[in-house]
Design a protein around this motif. Structure first.
Motif, PDB file in Angstrom:
ATOM      1  N   VAL A  47      -2.654   6.607   3.251  1.00 18.90           N
ATOM      2  CA  VAL A  47      -3.345   6.045   4.414  1.00 18.90           C
ATOM      3  C   VAL A  47      -2.282   5.325   5.250  1.00 18.90           C
ATOM      4  O   VAL A  47      -1.704   4.338   4.792  1.00 18.90           O
ATOM      5  N   GLU A  49      -2.060   3.209   7.710  1.00 17.98           N
ATOM      6  CA  GLU A  49      -2.132   1.769   7.949  1.00 17.98           C
ATOM      7  C   GLU A  49      -1.844   0.970   6.672  1.00 17.98           C
ATOM      8  O   GLU A  49      -1.199  -0.074   6.712  1.00 17.98           O
ATOM      9  N   ILE A  50      -2.318   1.474   5.547  1.00 15.17           N
ATOM     10  CA  ILE A  50      -2.024   0.792   4.277  1.00 15.17           C
ATOM     11  C   ILE A  50      -0.532   0.871   3.976  1.00 15.17           C
ATOM     12  O   ILE A  50       0.096  -0.110   3.554  1.00 15.17           O
ATOM     13  N   ALA A  52       1.922   1.127   6.173  1.00 14.62           N
ATOM     14  CA  ALA A  52       2.670   0.276   7.097  1.00 14.62           C
ATOM     15  C   ALA A  52       2.545  -1.196   6.712  1.00 14.62           C
ATOM     16  O   ALA A  52       3.518  -1.948   6.772  1.00 14.62           O
ATOM     17  N   ARG A  53       1.348  -1.605   6.301  1.00 14.21           N
ATOM     18  CA  ARG A  53       1.172  -3.002   5.868  1.00 14.21           C
ATOM     19  C   ARG A  53       2.034  -3.305   4.650  1.00 14.21           C
ATOM     20  O   ARG A  53       2.638  -4.374   4.534  1.00 14.21           O
ATOM     21  N   LEU A  56       5.724  -3.939   5.499  1.00 14.83           N
ATOM     22  CA  LEU A  56       6.000  -5.282   5.998  1.00 14.83           C
ATOM     23  C   LEU A  56       6.056  -6.291   4.844  1.00 14.83           C
ATOM     24  O   LEU A  56       6.917  -7.160   4.804  1.00 14.83           O
ATOM     25  N   GLY A  90       3.662   4.330  12.706  1.00 10.40           N
ATOM     26  CA  GLY A  90       3.509   2.894  12.462  1.00 10.40           C
ATOM     27  C   GLY A  90       4.373   2.413  11.310  1.00 10.40           C
ATOM     28  O   GLY A  90       4.859   1.279  11.308  1.00 10.40           O
TER      29      GLY A  90
END
Ligand SMILES: [Zn+2]
Lengths: 356, 211
Positions: A47, A49-50, A52-53, A56, A90
């Protein structure tokens, strides 16, 4: 800048691995990887977005760990290298922003490099965690790069100046096909190791699944391209027919036959590229290389064809920062100038663009 | 002296100091080019301020709230710059910078700061006043809402003056950090304020391919 044996830190965030690598020339000093794979398991695939988080969250701890393992200080570095594409946009941006900030903070040059070419660069590394202490990579070589994010066939005439894309998948990556078929068979994510496990007792010749883009009519436009969506649909249809008939699904045979189809098409096309271009060398890279059957058949078929096979250690086949640092070091040693600070993340960066 | 980076809206980078205020600042409202311009902006600000990373006492990162892809670029840059420079990361809530700037320019009393959250939603933060040193007093954590919710007469801060902002000044973000440090105010947590879960839907299982 030391151009003989540059000390380079590489940052890789193109998919779900946060990779920080440190190399000195071709010596591997650290290959630190934090993977968010477990967080994607319940969704059956990466996923974005998961991922990319997680990048970080993991970046600073991973850099700390890599620097500690390498026994260096950040101020000792000659340069920073970073993956700027291709990959998940992302996710790439986290690494790009971080790499630029690190380069400015340390007042060091930065090299923005191609992820796929990095996979080839992985083969150059030598060191305690790399058992690849054989003779150096020779050019030209064909490279087959297979993962959950890409399936590409490259002609590498020179790592830092001449890489040509021969073909790539036109739909799913091979790793995605493993994940999707694993789900069809009720197996967890990631699919590759699960298919491998179940296929152990299966007959790879039990079911003849189709080999995508291998018909004579495909050979003109898609000689070196791959397609796995038809194969996946074919497996799904087979499983449904058995279920509809109230018969048990022969999971081991399906897994083994599916895996055989993937391995067959990958190596048939790779060896065709070797033959067509008169290049008796094949390099494998990408996470799917962890598949034991792929490595076994690759060994058999390259032996038979008189092609020299190279497989970097598995820790350098999956996405990692060391391969990015290695490519950065090669660019420096070849006298290439650093990238300017304006580059962005390019999710579809062409493979011919080795440095941005 | 602090380097401050915010990408919760466009991209903004600044070098600030408690005595000298905003020494250098670069801003770009475009929300599509964070990764491209953050590096050049940092370099430009340091050069214009004639400082190196060694001269800084910390690096301020705007923690949002903000749309996640862009927001992360600034936080990653600030965190890793801080690591490279061997200085502390100072997390600040981006809305506090907007409020601080508005109070500094003369606003008094309650204030609601609103920024775009995309997907027809907004981020908001409510402030009761600016305190004696000029720092905005936020009455709760930032929120995510449909625009209509803030317009409803029964909304908790209905009737408060509202400021819709399209950009965040890293200079003002940095000054919030300077003032907070000088006056021993608590800093924000070092975590990005996405205020949204990653949108993933659990698949119901493989779809049938045959009829
Ligand atoms: Zn890869």
């Amino acid at each position: 800048m030391n151009r003989t044996e540059p000390l380079v830190l590489g940052i890789e965030t193109s998919c779900d691995e946060t990779g920080i690598g440190i190399v000195r020339g071709t010596s591997l000093l650290s290959n630190t990887i934090a993977s968010s794979m477990d967080e994607h398991a319940r969704y059956g695939g990466v996923v974005p977005e998961i991922a990319a988080r997680a990048h970080l969250d993991e970046l600073v701890p991973a850099i700390d760990a890599a620097v500690a393992e390498a026994g260096i200080r950040l101020s000792d570095l000659d340069a920073i290298a970073v993956t700027c594409g291709p990959g998940l946009s992302g996710a790439l941006m986290v690494g790009v922003g971080a790499a630029k900030a690190l380069a400015v903070a340390l007042d060091k040059p930065i090299y923005a490099v191609n992820h796929l070419v990095g996979h080839v660069g992985a083969d150059l590394l030598r060191g305690p965690t790399s058992t690849n202490d054989t003779e150096p990579l020779e050019y030209p070589t064909i490279a087959l790069l297979v993962s959950g994010g890409h399936t590409s066939l490259l002609l590498v005439r020179d790592l830092v100046s001449d890489v040509e894309l021969l073909g790539e998948t036109i739909d799913d990556a091979a790793g995605e096909a493993f994940d999707k078929v694993a789900r069809l068979l009720g197996l967890p994510y990631p699919g590759g190791p699960q298919i491998d496990r179940v296929a152990f007792d299966g007959n790879p010749k039990a079911i003849r699944f189709p080999r995508g883009l291998s018909q004579p009519k495909d050979m003109a436009a898609h000689r070196y391209d791959f397609s796995f969506s038809g194969l996946k649909t074919s497996v799904a249809r087979f499983v449904e027919q058995r279920q509809d008939a109230g018969e048990p699904v022969p999971t081991a045979d399906v897994a083994a036959s599916f895996r055989e189809a993937v391995v067959d098409i990958l190596l048939t096309k790779a060896l065709a590229a070797c033959a067509d271009h008169d290049v008796p060398r094949l390099l494998l890279g990408g996470g799917v290389i962890a598949n034991a059957r792929l490595r076994q058949v690759a060994t058999e078929r390259t032996d038979a064809a008189g092609v020299v096979l190279r497989i970097p250690p598995l820790s350098l086949c999956t996405d990692n920062g060391a391969m990015i640092a290695a490519l950065g070091a090669q660019l420096i040693m070849a006298g290439h100038e650093p990238s300017t600070l304006e580059f962005g993340a390019d999710s579809t960066l062409p493979v011919g663009q080795i440095q941005v | 002296m602090l380097l401050a980076i915010d990408t919760s809206a466009g991209t903004s980078v600044a070098v600030v100091d408690l005595e000298r205020g905003i020494i250098a600042e670069r801003g770009e409202p475009d929300t599509m080019r964070h990764a491209e311009i953050v590096g050049p902006f940092i370099l430009d600000c340091l050069r214009e301020a004639k400082v190196t990373s060694a001269d800084l006492s910390g690096v301020v990162g705007g923690m949002g709230p903000g749309p996640f892809t862009g927001l992360r670029v600034g936080i990653a840059s600030a965190s890793v710059f801080a690591l490279g420079a061997g200085k502390p990361l100072v997390p600040v809530i981006s809305h506090d910078a907007i409020a601080y700037g508005h109070y500094r320019r003369g606003h008094t009393g309650p204030l609601v700061v609103v920024t775009d959250a995309r997907r027809r939603e907004i981020y908001w933060s409510a402030y009761s006043e600016a305190d004696a040193v000029g720092l905005p007093v936020r009455v709760g954590p930032p929120g995510l809402a449909k625009p209509a919710e803030l317009d409803a007469p029964n909304w908790q801060h209905a009737g408060w003056p509202r400021l819709d902002a399209a950009t965040v000044s890293a200079g003002e973000l940095g000054l919030v950090a300077e003032l907070s440090y000088a006056h021993r105010r608590p800093l924000a947590a070092n975590e990005p304020l996405y205020l949204r879960s990653p949108d993933v839907t659990l698949s119901a299982g493989p779809k049938r391919v045959s009829r």
